[in-house]
Design a protein around this motif. Structure first.
Motif: not given
Length: 223
Positions: A207-223
């Motif tokens: 679950g922690l890894a999913a949260g980290l991965a989701g934020l990293l993906i968002a930062n790459m796509v939406a950032g």
């Protein structure tokens, strides 16, 4: 130890001290996944050096209310309706199969608020990244739920902690105390989930890894 519906061994909580169980349950409710995004949004709106969405109180309050409606109200009502219609056996979603439909429904709300905020004039980039991070983390959680009863609490807290760490890279040492507090809360809540025997360590870590991965993906796509 007992076997759950997924044939995984879980420790019963009968041997845990009563006070410990009460504290663990209280932490689980206070930092429930439907509340964690609101805490982060409030932090962004009302904490220096952010004070996002202009400087008007009405503007910040509107964004906060939008977050409460999409991250708390709609998901809660959706789960209650699913229970009322007997699509799920409990609002606590103790069974892995009970989590499939709530995951899908919540993803719809999470996607919607991200879609609205990304096109809203004056909405800070950080808020858009966080909204997309919540959506991506929940989507990863839905996929993981096929194989295990992944911890929703740890997904939410993993996303929040990762987001604060991202802000730390941008705003520097001023974020240190907030990151430490977030890590402490995440550790306490994840421990609480284990003490209550709601999850195995593997489900919490994923679950922690999913949260980290989701934020990293968002930062790459939406950032």
């Amino acid at each position: 130890m007992v076997l759950d519906s997924d044939n995984e061994l879980r420790e019963t909580i009968d041997r845990q001290p009563k006070a410990q169980r009460i504290i663990a349950t209280l932490l689980s409710y206070i930092f429930h996944p439907i509340f964690v995004p609101i805490y982060v949004i409030y932090f962004l709106l009302y904490t220096e050096p952010f004070l996002f969405y202009g400087t008007t109180e009405d503007g910040r309050l509107m964004v906060l209310l939008q977050g409460i409606v999409n991250y708390t109200f709609f998901p809660l009502v959706s789960v209650l309706l699913l229970r009322g219609l007997k699509f799920i056996s409990s609002i606590k979603l103790k069974d892995r199969k009970d989590r499939i439909i709530p995951f899908i429904i919540c993803n719809i709300w999470y996607f919607w608020i991200w879609y609205v905020w990304r096109g809203l004039e004056g909405m800070p980039r950080e808020m858009v990244i966080f909204a997309m991070g919540v959506f991506m983390a929940s989507s990863i959680g839905l996929l993981l739920n096929i194989y295990m009863k992944v911890s929703m609490h740890s997904i939410a807290l993993g996303t929040a902690v990762s987001f604060l760490c991202l802000l730390g890279f941008e705003y520097g040492q001023g974020m240190g105390i907030y990151i430490i507090i977030a890590l402490l809360i995440a550790g306490l809540v994840c421990t609480a989930r284990l003490l209550l025997s709601d999850h195995t360590a593997r489900e919490v870590y994923f679950g922690l890894a999913a949260g980290l991965a989701g934020l990293l993906i968002a930062n790459m796509v939406a950032g």
